[in-house]
Design an enzyme around this catalytic site. Structure first.
Site, PDB file in Angstrom:
ATOM      1  N   SER A 255       0.852  -1.189   0.000  1.00 18.55           N
ATOM      2  CA  SER A 255       0.000   0.000   0.000  1.00 18.55           C
ATOM      3  C   SER A 255       0.885   1.236   0.000  1.00 18.55           C
ATOM      4  CB  SER A 255      -0.897   0.004   1.236  1.00 18.55           C
ATOM      5  OG  SER A 255      -0.102   0.308   2.367  1.00 18.55           O
ATOM      6  N   LYS A 256       0.239   2.368  -0.043  1.00 18.27           N
ATOM      7  CA  LYS A 256       0.941   3.665  -0.067  1.00 18.27           C
ATOM      8  C   LYS A 256       1.996   3.766   1.040  1.00 18.27           C
ATOM      9  CE  LYS A 256      -0.184   6.246  -3.382  1.00 18.27           C
ATOM     10  NZ  LYS A 256       1.017   6.233  -4.193  1.00 18.27           N
TER      11      LYS A 256
END
Ligand code: GLU
Length: 489
Positions: A255-256
């Site tokens: 994820s980010k």
């Protein structure tokens, strides 16, 4: 009739954001499978979510696909005989499919309102197991009368009562079996006439003659539902292949938080598209379990689903950096100048007299991605000036007892000597002779020159760099350093 003897695969992104590396891997597998089998690779844009799908995101995805070199045989911009390739332009096909299902008695209208359903859900509490099929048992004539009267309704799939387990052989996960009893009579068409995700996907895959559905395993739970829709339509189910999740190096879903997650970000950081395709292809597939550098041609001839693993793949950015370095080292100077141009320009190369191809041997083994270029190479484009790195000044030039000023002055004399050809070798050996004259270790002699000319102590090779610069500029940098750090020449 759609031929089933050749592979037809599709990548079906929803344009709700950038192209995630997980999505890119799905695209690569579909593309490689089509190429390896002489099949067709379809790109379909699933833009039915009006709030999240944008034209801009579609363009971003198409650009990322083009940059990766994943050419599609049918889809946006190229057309094809099974178009249109945007779901929003296929509404009539969903309406037709609904008509087919009505004729086959496989669907029924449901008039339960949201409030009705909420109340049922609340009353059932924990034991709620989906829609209770109230409208399924409505008298058809009565139902038709309500439709004719304009009563709001959705269309639900009539899951067969006596359906045994829903089974399929996933090309990655193996044999899968889901009990049909727990399957809700899912909504296929909403009250505004729009198709739900599962319905639209199946209609498209049927109408486009898709033979293999290769997608992320976040869709695994949709598959039994979709199989029920294939069966209701009397259509042949494709082969399914679900791809494992991509994890960050900490074992959590990528994820980010882990940094860049979109293809575009990697492009902007100066990774090569060849490397990205190679790296992403290896997140779950292997050629022989050991080869790491795999070019497109090999991928496109050797890819097969039976070498795709269901083990979660780890996105190891260090490995990506290493791999991109390998690609940079093998690309050659001309291609490098072309590919690295924006970053070279950012480093100051615009209008420089230096032939940029001759910079490549200095740097090719020192780069992991192109956005390191400004930091590593801008010294070549400073002309007669130098930006001195403070730490290097302290550690090298001002080091106690290192006699850095003496080293600089002596080397300056050699560099100023016009009888020495302006080439790496003769300049280096002439300077090296000073070690004996001054009784100095090569390191103590050369490091000050490196800082004075390149600004820091970690630059690419010194005399190779000097050869690329103008003599007057090198002298002016040394003079500047002597003045700045030692108060004069
Ligand atoms: N549009 C879906 C997504 O982006 C993919 C649907 C599919 O591959 O079946 O997740």
């Amino acid at each position: 009739m759609i031929p089933y003897d050749t592979v037809r695969v599709r990548f079906a992104p929803s344009p709700t954001g950038m192209l995630h590396v997980g999505g890119a891997r799905t695209a690569i597998y579909n593309w490689a499978l089509a190429r390896a089998t002489g099949g067709t690779f379809v790109l379909r844009i699933e833009d039915t979510d009006p709030e999240r799908s944008t034209e801009e995101n579609t363009q971003i995805i198409l650009r990322a696909m083009r940059w990766l070199g994943l050419d599609w045989d049918e889809g946006p911009e190229v057309g094809g005989e099974y178009g249109p390739y945007f779901q929003t332009q296929r509404m009539d096909t969903y309406r037709n499919a609904l008509e087919t299902l009505k004729e086959r008695g496989a669907v029924y209208p449901c008039f339960c309102t949201k409030e009705d359903l909420d109340a049922k859900r609340a009353a059932a509490g924990e034991s709620y197991s989906g829609y209770d099929r109230t409208c399924r048992h409505m008298d058809p004539e009565k139902a038709q009368a309500r439709i004719d009267a304009g009563d709001e309704h959705v269309w639900r799939l009539k899951v067969p009562e006596d359906h045994g387990p829903i089974e399929f052989d996933d090309a990655v996960y193996g044999h899968m079996s889901f009990p049909a009893e727990v399957m809700d009579d899912m909504i296929l068409v909403r009250s505004d006439g729009s198709p739900t995700y599962n319905f639209a996907v199946v209609c498209d895959d049927v109408n486009m003659g898709i033979t293999h559905v290769v997608r992320g395993d976040d869709h695994l739970s949709n598959t039994p539902r979709q199989i029920l829709i294939y069966e209701a339509l009397g259509a042949r189910t494709p082969t399914f292949a679900h791809l494992s999740m991509i994890l960050g190096s900490d074992g959590k879903k990528l994820s980010k938080r882990h940094g860049a997650t979109s293809v575009e970000e990697y492009q902007q950081r100066g990774y090569t598209s060849d490397c990205m395709v190679n790296f992403l292809a290896l997140l779950g597939w292997s050629l022989d379990g050991e080869t790491t550098i795999i070019d497109r041609e090999t991928l496109c001839s050797e890819f097969s689903l039976d070498r795709v693993t269901k083990k979660d793949a780890v996105f190891d950015e260090q490995k990506l950096d290493w791999m991109n370095g390998q690609y940079i080292q093998s690309m050659g100077s001309a291609k490098w100048v072309e590919a690295a141009r924006p970053w070279l320009d950012e480093a100051g190369a615009v209008g420089s007299p230096i032939d940029l191809r001759s910079v490549y041997p200095l740097i090719s083994e020192r780069l992991e991605h192109f956005d390191q270029i400004p930091e590593k190479l801008s010294y070549l484009f400073w002309g007669g000036k130098v930006e001195l790195d403070e730490t290097s000044v302290a550690k090298v030039l001002k080091k106690e007892g290192a006699r850095a000023d003496e080293a600089l002055r002596a080397c300056r004399e050699v560099i100023a000597d016009e009888s020495i050809p302006w080439e790496c070798e003769p300049l280096q050996s002439a300077c090296k002779e000073l070690c004996e004259t001054l009784d100095m270790k090569p390191k103590n002699l050369f490091q000050p020159v490196r800082v004075a000319v390149c600004g820091n102590m970690v630059s690419p090779p010194l005399f190779e760099s000097i050869e690329l610069l103008e003599r007057a500029d090198v002298l002016s940098r040394i003079d500047y350093t002597l003045a700045e750090v030692f108060g004069g020449r």
